[in-house]
Motif scaffolding. Structure first.
Motif, PDB file in Angstrom:
ATOM      1  N   GLU A  12       1.163  -1.313  -0.326  1.00 48.06           N
ATOM      2  CA  GLU A  12       0.174   0.260   0.138  1.00 48.06           C
ATOM      3  C   GLU A  12       0.973   1.090   0.261  1.00 48.06           C
ATOM      4  O   GLU A  12       1.693   1.705   0.798  1.00 48.06           O
ATOM      5  CB  GLU A  12      -0.714   0.508   1.348  1.00 48.06           C
ATOM      6  CG  GLU A  12      -1.611   1.176   0.964  1.00 48.06           C
ATOM      7  CD  GLU A  12      -3.318   1.053   2.054  1.00 48.06           C
ATOM      8  OE1 GLU A  12      -3.527   2.455   2.844  1.00 48.06           O
ATOM      9  OE2 GLU A  12      -2.613   0.433   3.484  1.00 48.06           O
ATOM     10  N   ALA A  13       0.298   2.036  -0.748  1.00 50.67           N
ATOM     11  CA  ALA A  13       1.198   3.486  -0.950  1.00 50.67           C
ATOM     12  C   ALA A  13       1.046   3.856   0.247  1.00 50.67           C
ATOM     13  O   ALA A  13       0.069   4.253   0.936  1.00 50.67           O
ATOM     14  CB  ALA A  13       1.109   4.527  -2.387  1.00 50.67           C
ATOM     15  N   ARG A  14       2.064   4.792   1.111  1.00 49.16           N
ATOM     16  CA  ARG A  14       2.278   5.911   2.644  1.00 49.16           C
ATOM     17  C   ARG A  14       0.980   6.667   1.541  1.00 49.16           C
ATOM     18  O   ARG A  14       0.456   7.377   2.497  1.00 49.16           O
ATOM     19  CB  ARG A  14       3.871   6.136   2.817  1.00 49.16           C
ATOM     20  CG  ARG A  14       3.942   7.147   3.757  1.00 49.16           C
ATOM     21  CD  ARG A  14       4.961   7.049   4.152  1.00 49.16           C
ATOM     22  NE  ARG A  14       6.002   6.221   4.495  1.00 49.16           N
ATOM     23  CZ  ARG A  14       6.590   5.525   5.197  1.00 49.16           C
ATOM     24  NH1 ARG A  14       5.305   6.143   6.442  1.00 49.16           N
ATOM     25  NH2 ARG A  14       7.069   4.223   4.981  1.00 49.16           N
ATOM     26  N   LYS A  15       1.385   7.463   0.684  1.00 51.57           N
ATOM     27  CA  LYS A  15       1.127   8.889   0.561  1.00 51.57           C
ATOM     28  C   LYS A  15      -0.474   7.931  -0.877  1.00 51.57           C
ATOM     29  O   LYS A  15       0.091   7.830  -2.408  1.00 51.57           O
ATOM     30  CB  LYS A  15       1.924   9.809  -0.053  1.00 51.57           C
ATOM     31  CG  LYS A  15       2.825  10.372   1.331  1.00 51.57           C
ATOM     32  CD  LYS A  15       3.938  11.595   0.543  1.00 51.57           C
ATOM     33  CE  LYS A  15       4.639  11.634   1.868  1.00 51.57           C
ATOM     34  NZ  LYS A  15       5.062  12.897   1.367  1.00 51.57           N
ATOM     35  N   ARG A  16      -1.148   9.073  -0.755  1.00 54.40           N
ATOM     36  CA  ARG A  16      -2.338   9.489  -1.864  1.00 54.40           C
ATOM     37  C   ARG A  16      -1.615   9.540  -3.078  1.00 54.40           C
ATOM     38  O   ARG A  16      -0.765  10.508  -3.444  1.00 54.40           O
ATOM     39  CB  ARG A  16      -3.506   9.416  -1.742  1.00 54.40           C
ATOM     40  CG  ARG A  16      -4.404   8.796  -0.740  1.00 54.40           C
ATOM     41  CD  ARG A  16      -5.574   8.787  -0.341  1.00 54.40           C
ATOM     42  NE  ARG A  16      -6.443   8.250   0.113  1.00 54.40           N
ATOM     43  CZ  ARG A  16      -6.901   6.709  -0.127  1.00 54.40           C
ATOM     44  NH1 ARG A  16      -6.320   6.438  -1.396  1.00 54.40           N
ATOM     45  NH2 ARG A  16      -7.874   6.012   0.263  1.00 54.40           N
ATOM     46  N   GLY A  17      -2.233   8.737  -4.249  1.00 55.01           N
ATOM     47  CA  GLY A  17      -1.662   9.919  -5.535  1.00 55.01           C
ATOM     48  C   GLY A  17       0.188   9.193  -6.102  1.00 55.01           C
ATOM     49  O   GLY A  17       0.414  10.702  -6.384  1.00 55.01           O
ATOM     50  N   GLU A  21       4.878   7.473  -9.707  1.00 52.34           N
ATOM     51  CA  GLU A  21       5.809   7.564  -9.003  1.00 52.34           C
ATOM     52  C   GLU A  21       6.348   6.295  -8.843  1.00 52.34           C
ATOM     53  O   GLU A  21       7.482   5.493  -9.349  1.00 52.34           O
ATOM     54  CB  GLU A  21       6.489   8.258  -7.748  1.00 52.34           C
ATOM     55  CG  GLU A  21       7.858   8.361  -7.598  1.00 52.34           C
ATOM     56  CD  GLU A  21       8.427   9.296  -6.319  1.00 52.34           C
ATOM     57  OE1 GLU A  21       8.986   8.455  -5.933  1.00 52.34           O
ATOM     58  OE2 GLU A  21       7.375  10.275  -5.618  1.00 52.34           O
ATOM     59  N   LEU A  22       5.232   4.689  -8.253  1.00 53.68           N
ATOM     60  CA  LEU A  22       5.157   4.055  -8.272  1.00 53.68           C
ATOM     61  C   LEU A  22       6.124   3.538  -9.599  1.00 53.68           C
ATOM     62  O   LEU A  22       6.623   2.425  -9.705  1.00 53.68           O
ATOM     63  CB  LEU A  22       4.360   3.970  -7.275  1.00 53.68           C
ATOM     64  CG  LEU A  22       4.127   3.633  -6.094  1.00 53.68           C
ATOM     65  CD1 LEU A  22       2.441   2.973  -5.256  1.00 53.68           C
ATOM     66  CD2 LEU A  22       5.250   2.716  -5.546  1.00 53.68           C
ATOM     67  N   ALA A  23       5.396   3.581 -10.505  1.00 56.58           N
ATOM     68  CA  ALA A  23       5.185   2.858 -11.940  1.00 56.58           C
ATOM     69  C   ALA A  23       6.241   3.210 -12.369  1.00 56.58           C
ATOM     70  O   ALA A  23       7.074   2.429 -12.842  1.00 56.58           O
ATOM     71  CB  ALA A  23       3.904   3.294 -13.370  1.00 56.58           C
TER      72      ALA A  23
END
Length: 101
Positions: A12-17, A21-23
């Motif tokens: 799960e990402a720490r910050k929304r949106g 960057e993850l991609a």
């Protein structure tokens, strides 16, 4: 013929949106690591609306899937850790349903 195993990694990402960057990080970092494992067939990443990231890989053999998970989790902890809320999880198992268009 069905591919024999499908490892899955979830975080799960720490910050929304943070999907972009993850991609980018996954494309630059995880894809070369996962695709280098023998038996590699395919790699998919899904970014859900609740900021959960799920990666699904297809390999020929269970042992190859386990190796991919080992490499991926090590990379995730090192390179994605600051972007994630908690630790990533990993699992591997046989493909029991498969279809293509």
């Amino acid at each position: 013929m069905l591919p024999s195993v499908r490892p899955r990694r979830k975080a799960e990402a720490r910050k929304r949106g943070r999907a972009e960057e993850l991609a980018r990080r996954i494309k630059d970092g995880a894809v070369p690591i996962i695709s280098d494992v023998d038996g590699f067939r395919a790699y998919y990443v899904v970014y859900a609306g609740d900021d959960t990231v799920t990666a699904i890989s297809i390999f020929d053999k269970f042992e190859q899937a386990e190796e991919a998970n080992r490499r991926a989790i090590a990379w995730i902890e090192k390179d994605l850790g600051p972007l994630l809320a908690g630790h990533a999880s990993a699992a591997a198992g046989p493909v029991i349903v498969h279809t293509l268009a």
